[in-house]
Motif scaffolding. Sequence first.
Motif, PDB file in Angstrom:
ATOM      1  N   UNK A 119       1.976   4.502 -20.365  1.00 31.40           N
ATOM      2  CA  UNK A 119       1.863   3.090 -20.737  1.00 31.40           C
ATOM      3  C   UNK A 119       1.758   2.952 -22.249  1.00 31.40           C
ATOM      4  N   UNK A 120       2.603   2.089 -22.819  1.00 36.67           N
ATOM      5  CA  UNK A 120       2.481   1.728 -24.232  1.00 36.67           C
ATOM      6  C   UNK A 120       2.344   0.201 -24.279  1.00 36.67           C
ATOM      7  N   UNK A 121       1.117  -0.294 -24.103  1.00 32.79           N
ATOM      8  CA  UNK A 121       0.914  -1.733 -23.976  1.00 32.79           C
ATOM      9  C   UNK A 121       1.122  -2.453 -25.308  1.00 32.79           C
ATOM     10  N   UNK A 122       1.634  -3.679 -25.225  1.00 31.43           N
ATOM     11  CA  UNK A 122       1.868  -4.466 -26.450  1.00 31.43           C
ATOM     12  C   UNK A 122       1.202  -5.830 -26.392  1.00 31.43           C
ATOM     13  N   UNK A 123       0.375  -6.084 -25.382  1.00 31.94           N
ATOM     14  CA  UNK A 123      -0.383  -7.344 -25.345  1.00 31.94           C
ATOM     15  C   UNK A 123      -1.873  -7.033 -25.238  1.00 31.94           C
ATOM     16  N   UNK A 124      -2.687  -8.045 -25.532  1.00 30.34           N
ATOM     17  CA  UNK A 124      -4.133  -7.862 -25.387  1.00 30.34           C
ATOM     18  C   UNK A 124      -4.495  -7.808 -23.917  1.00 30.34           C
ATOM     19  N   UNK A 172      -5.094 -15.664 -24.034  1.00 32.10           N
ATOM     20  CA  UNK A 172      -5.041 -15.253 -22.634  1.00 32.10           C
ATOM     21  C   UNK A 172      -5.670 -13.869 -22.457  1.00 32.10           C
ATOM     22  N   UNK A 173      -5.255 -12.931 -23.274  1.00 32.20           N
ATOM     23  CA  UNK A 173      -5.764 -11.558 -23.131  1.00 32.20           C
ATOM     24  C   UNK A 173      -7.224 -11.433 -23.477  1.00 32.20           C
ATOM     25  N   UNK A 174      -7.646 -12.205 -24.462  1.00 30.96           N
ATOM     26  CA  UNK A 174      -9.022 -12.050 -24.915  1.00 30.96           C
ATOM     27  C   UNK A 174     -10.030 -12.576 -23.892  1.00 30.96           C
ATOM     28  N   UNK A 175      -9.583 -13.490 -23.022  1.00 29.51           N
ATOM     29  CA  UNK A 175     -10.473 -13.966 -21.960  1.00 29.51           C
ATOM     30  C   UNK A 175     -10.954 -12.793 -21.102  1.00 29.51           C
ATOM     31  N   UNK A 176     -10.081 -11.809 -20.900  1.00 22.65           N
ATOM     32  CA  UNK A 176     -10.483 -10.654 -20.079  1.00 22.65           C
ATOM     33  C   UNK A 176     -11.454  -9.749 -20.849  1.00 22.65           C
TER      34      UNK A 176
END
Length: 351
Positions: A119-124, A172-176
Amino acid sequence: EKVAIHTASKNYPVYIGSDIMHLLSSCLEEYTKIMLITDETVSKLHLGTLIEQLPNLIVYTTPSGEKAKTFKIYEDCLSFALKNGLDRKSVILAFGGGAVGDLAGFVAATYMRGIPFIQIPTTILAHDSAVGGKVAINHPLGKNMVGAFYQPEMVIYDTNFLHSLPERQVRSGFAEVIKHGLIADPAFLQELMENLSSLNHLDNIQLAKYLKKGIEIKSSFVSKDEKETGIRAYLNFGHTLGHAIEAKAGFGELTHGESVMCGMVYALILSKHLLGLTFDIQSFINWIEKLDYKWRIPSSMEFNTLYELMKRDKKSTSGKPAFVLLEEIGKPTMFEVEKSLLEDTFYKLSE
Ligand code: NAD
Ligand code: ZN
């Protein structure tokens, strides 16, 4: 920075930091072929940097967002892999957000009964989705309905890729990340609330620190419960109402994390009523407003519609909607909640 992930089926490292893509090339020598799956947006923005380092990549590009997670694209990926001669000693790289990660992971899990993937993630948001081993595509009748538990060989999370994210995707990502603080770590939550007053201009060091903490918390739940029979379900905090709102929202209206933020405020209020949670919810609301979260349930949504959706949530066993609630910050528990209280609380939160 490195987090070691332990699960019953596999141990693997998550590397987090800026300028760390060189870690990838040294790990790829053992594989016969390298297929990279990415989406159109990420390809335009960031594929160039990867190709420079890895000229032998075989690249498959999907449409951006949920459109990547269809049977059609899934089949197309398998055909592409077969035509390019991938074998069981080949590897698949997932380069993108949670959608690409879920698709590529499911391709890897099923191609020739399973080949390695990275996995090379590109979003938060992908700090959440890239860890934990759930991979899936969507069925026309439901999201994530076809999938597997399948762990990657490693996760390489370079924060440099995150700076091109649109603000809403950051939110969106930071909510998690905030969710991870609420369910597991009061000190981390307090640190966030004291030091973070905007989601714009997060620097690499801050980002890496927060994402690392979020990943550690997620993996601590997953390692105790890889296949979600018990405590892994606590990661669903805010998601009973969150999923219902997300399902009802018009396209582009609310992202996953924005919906979950409404759901978390709702669950905090239920927690106060039912479990005597002493956390200062008003201060929390003031803080998330500064971060530009909307926490009120949109006025277009009716209670009964959301209630029906909440009852269908997979945590529910008795027909009453089940919620992850907090006895205290960091102490989650599962609770089935009466309709009347859900309705009263709904009207308190509705726009
Ligand atoms: P995504 O992959 O759809 O990415 C969101 C958008 O941002 C897309 O349009 C994408 O093209 C774009 N994008 C990605 N990286 C970018 C970058 N660096 N710069 C600019 N734009 C970029 O979605 P997501 O929010 O990362 O993840 C949501 C998906 O993850 C959903 O499909 C959800 O079901 C899944 N998910 C899975 C798990 C799990 O445990 N497997 C957990 C949570 C969510
Ligand atoms: Zn979520």
